[in-house]
Design an enzyme around this catalytic site. Structure first.
Site, PDB file in Angstrom:
ATOM      1  N   LYS A 183       1.147  -1.058  -0.153  1.00  0.00           N
ATOM      2  CA  LYS A 183      -0.069  -0.030   0.049  1.00  0.00           C
ATOM      3  C   LYS A 183       0.805   1.470   0.025  1.00  0.00           C
ATOM      4  O   LYS A 183       2.102   1.204   0.294  1.00  0.00           O
ATOM      5  CB  LYS A 183      -0.936  -0.117   1.278  1.00  0.00           C
ATOM      6  CG  LYS A 183      -1.739  -1.333   1.140  1.00  0.00           C
ATOM      7  CD  LYS A 183      -2.890  -1.322   0.009  1.00  0.00           C
ATOM      8  CE  LYS A 183      -3.729  -2.255   0.252  1.00  0.00           C
ATOM      9  NZ  LYS A 183      -3.557  -3.806   0.230  1.00  0.00           N
TER      10      LYS A 183
HETATM   11  C1  LIG Z   1      -4.873  -4.582   0.998  1.00  0.00           C
HETATM   12  C2  LIG Z   1      -6.385  -4.417   0.595  1.00  0.00           C
HETATM   13  C3  LIG Z   1      -7.400  -5.125   1.764  1.00  0.00           C
HETATM   14  C4  LIG Z   1      -6.821  -5.851   2.857  1.00  0.00           C
HETATM   15  O1  LIG Z   1      -5.878  -5.216   3.591  1.00  0.00           O
HETATM   16  P1  LIG Z   1      -4.876  -6.192   4.454  1.00  0.00           P
HETATM   17  O2  LIG Z   1      -4.172  -5.070   5.374  1.00  0.00           O
HETATM   18  O3  LIG Z   1      -3.991  -7.017   3.658  1.00  0.00           O
HETATM   19  O4  LIG Z   1      -5.701  -6.868   5.596  1.00  0.00           O
HETATM   20  C5  LIG Z   1      -8.777  -4.909   1.599  1.00  0.00           C
HETATM   21  N1  LIG Z   1      -9.038  -4.424   0.311  1.00  0.00           N
HETATM   22  C6  LIG Z   1      -8.536  -3.753  -0.629  1.00  0.00           C
HETATM   23  C7  LIG Z   1      -9.131  -3.324  -1.884  1.00  0.00           C
HETATM   24  C8  LIG Z   1      -6.883  -3.913  -0.506  1.00  0.00           C
HETATM   25  O5  LIG Z   1      -6.401  -3.501  -1.360  1.00  0.00           O
END
Ligand SMILES: *Cc1c(COP(=O)(O)O)cnc(C)c1O
Length: 375
Positions: A183
Site C-alpha cells: 500500500k
Molecule cells: C489490501 C487490501 C485489503 C486488505 O488489507 P490487509 O491489510 O491485507 O488486510 C482490502 N481491500 C483492498 C481493496 C485491499 O487492497
C-alpha cells in the site's frame, strides 16, 4: 538486460529502519506509545475524526460491520473486483455478500447497479476505491441516506486520495485503510479505521483485544467477543515515519502516472485495443497503474512475455464471485459480465515511488512490443 522491475516495491527509508531499531531497543515492542502517537497523527490527518489502528486492513472492515450490528440475515452490497478480503469479512460476521457489477471505465462498483441490488434485507454497502480512484462519494452517500444503509468504505488503496478537495477518510461513515506492504503507506502489515464518534472507537478497541475493558490498577471485564487485532509499536514506528512523507509519495506517483500517459501516447488505445486507466490527477493517489488488455490477448501469456523482458506485472483482481467458495454459495459466470471481462484482462504495471522515468519508458516499450506480437 536491465534489472528485474517488480510491479511494486515498499518505500522504506533509513529513518524508518532506525525508528524500528529504537522501538526494539526500548523494551516496549507491542502496542504502546508509538501506537497512541500514530493514532493521534492519523486522526489529525483525517480532520480530527476518531481513528484506531489494527494489525490488518481486513479486520478493520470486519470490526466496522460488528460495530454496525450487521450479522446473520443481513445483506451487504459490494464489488466483485477487489481483494477477496472485502467480501470475506461480510461472510465472517455471518451476513450475506451481494455483488453489484462494476463500471467498465472506472472499474469501481457501478452505483446504478448498487441501487438495483438493494432489498429490504440490505444493511450496508462496502465500496472499494480500486487503485485509489474514489467511488463517487456524493452519489454513494445519497443512496445510503435514502435507504438508511451504513457504509464501510474499503479505502485500503486510497490513502492520500481526495474527493472534491477533501481527503478520503476525513468525511463519511466508517472508512477503512490498509497498511499492508504494497500500500502507499505501509507498516509491513496493519490498517486503521476512521470512526464516527468515541462510542464507536471504544467498541473498536474492545473488538480489537478480546473484548477487554480495564479500569483502575486491577479492574478488568469482558462484555463482547473480541479478537486479537492490535498493531505493534514496531509497526506504528514505521507508520509514524511514513505519514509525513505521504504527500511527497503521492506526488511522485502522480508524476510517474503522467509519464506513463505521455509515453503511451494518445493513440495507444486505438492502436492496440487496450484500455488505459482514467486520466485523473485530482482525486486518485495512483496506488496502481492498471491497463485492461485487448479482447483475445491471454493475460498469462502477456505476463510471461513481460517477465521475459524482466518486468513484473500484477493481477488486481480476479472476480471474487467466481472463486470456488463463492460458487458454492450460488454465484456463477454471467452474473456480472463487466467484472468478468475486466477481471480476465486487467494487469497492474510497475508503479512505486522509487522507480524512474526510464523504468516507465522501458515498461511502455515492452507492452507495445508484446501487444504487437501475435500470440
Ligand atoms: C489490501 C487490501 C485489503 C486488505 O488489507 P490487509 O491489510 O491485507 O488486510 C482490502 N481491500 C483492498 C481493496 C485491499 O487492497
Amino acid at each position: 538486460m536491465s534489472d528485474f522491475l517488480p510491479f511494486t516495491r515498499p518505500y522504506i527509508d533509513e529513518a524508518a529502519i532506525a525508528a524500528v531499531g529504537n522501538v526494539l531497543r526500548s523494551g516496549w515492542i507491542t502496542s504502546g506509545p508509538k501506537v497512541l502517537e500514530f493514532e493521534k497523527q492519523l486522526s489529525a490527518y483525517f480532520g480530527g475524526r476518531p481513528v484506531r489502528t489494527f494489525n490488518s486492513g481486513t479486520c478493520t472492515m470486519e470490526i466496522a460491520l460488528r460495530i454496525a450490528g450487521i450479522g446473520p440475515g443481513d445483506e451487504v452490497i459490494t464489488t466483485p473486483i477487489s481483494w477477496v478480503a472485502t467480501s470475506n469479512v461480510i461472510i465472517e460476521v455471518g451476513a450475506t455478500p451481494v455483488f453489484a457489477d462494476i463500471d467498465p471505465v472506472t472499474r469501481n462498483i457501478d452505483l446504478d447497479k448498487v441501487e438495483a441490488a438493494i432489498t429490504p434485507k440490505t444493511r450496508a454497502i462496502i465500496p472499494v476505491d480500486l487503485s485509489g480512484l474514489p467511488v463517487d462519494r456524493d452519489r454513494l452517500y445519497a443512496i445510503a441516506a435514502k435507504h438508511k444503509l451504513r457504509v464501510v468504505e474499503d479505502a485500503a488503496q486510497a490513502i492520500g486520495s481526495l474527493w472534491k478537495g477533501k481527503r478520503i477518510g476525513s468525511f463519511g461513515d466508517f472508512v477503512s485503510f490498509s497498511f499492508q506492504a504494497n500500500k502507499n503507506l505501509t507498516t509491513t502489515e496493519g490498517g486503521c479505521l476512521v470512526l464516527n464518534n468515541e462510542d464507536e472507537a471504544r467498541l473498536a478497541e474492545k473488538y480489537r483485544l478480546q473484548g477487554v475493558t480495564r479500569t483502575g490498577f486491577d479492574g478488568m471485564d469482558v462484555d463482547v467477543l473480541g479478537g486479537k487485532f492490535n498493531m505493534t509499536d514496531v509497526a506504528a514506528a514505521i507508520g509514524l515515519n511514513q505519514l509525513p512523507q505521504l504527500d511527497a509519495i503521492t506526488a511522485r506517483r502522480h508524476a510517474l502516472a503522467k509519464h506513463y500517459f505521455a509515453t503511451f501516447g494518445e493513440d495507444f488505445e486505438k492502436q492496440t485495443g487496450a484500455q488505459l486507466p482514467v486520466t485523473d490527477f485530482t482525486n486518485t493517489n495512483w496506488h496502481m497503474f492498471q491497463i485492461v488488455l485487448p479482447e483475445g490477448v491471454v493475460r498469462a501469456a502477456f505476463m510471461e512475455k513481460m517477465k521475459a523482458r524482466n518486468i513484473g506485472c500484477g493481477v488486481h483482481y480476479p472476480p471474487i464471485h467466481l472463486f470456488q467458495m463463492y460458487r458454492a454459495r450460488g454465484f456463477h459466470e454471467g452474473m456480472f459480465p463487466v467484472a468478468e471481462s475486466v477481471g480476465r484482462r486487467i494487469v497492474s504495471l510497475p508503479m512505486f515511488p522509487k522507480m524512474s522515468e526510464v523504468d516507465v519508458e522501458r515498461v511502455v516499450v515492452a507492452v507495445r512490443e508484446v501487444l504487437s506480437q501475435k500470440s
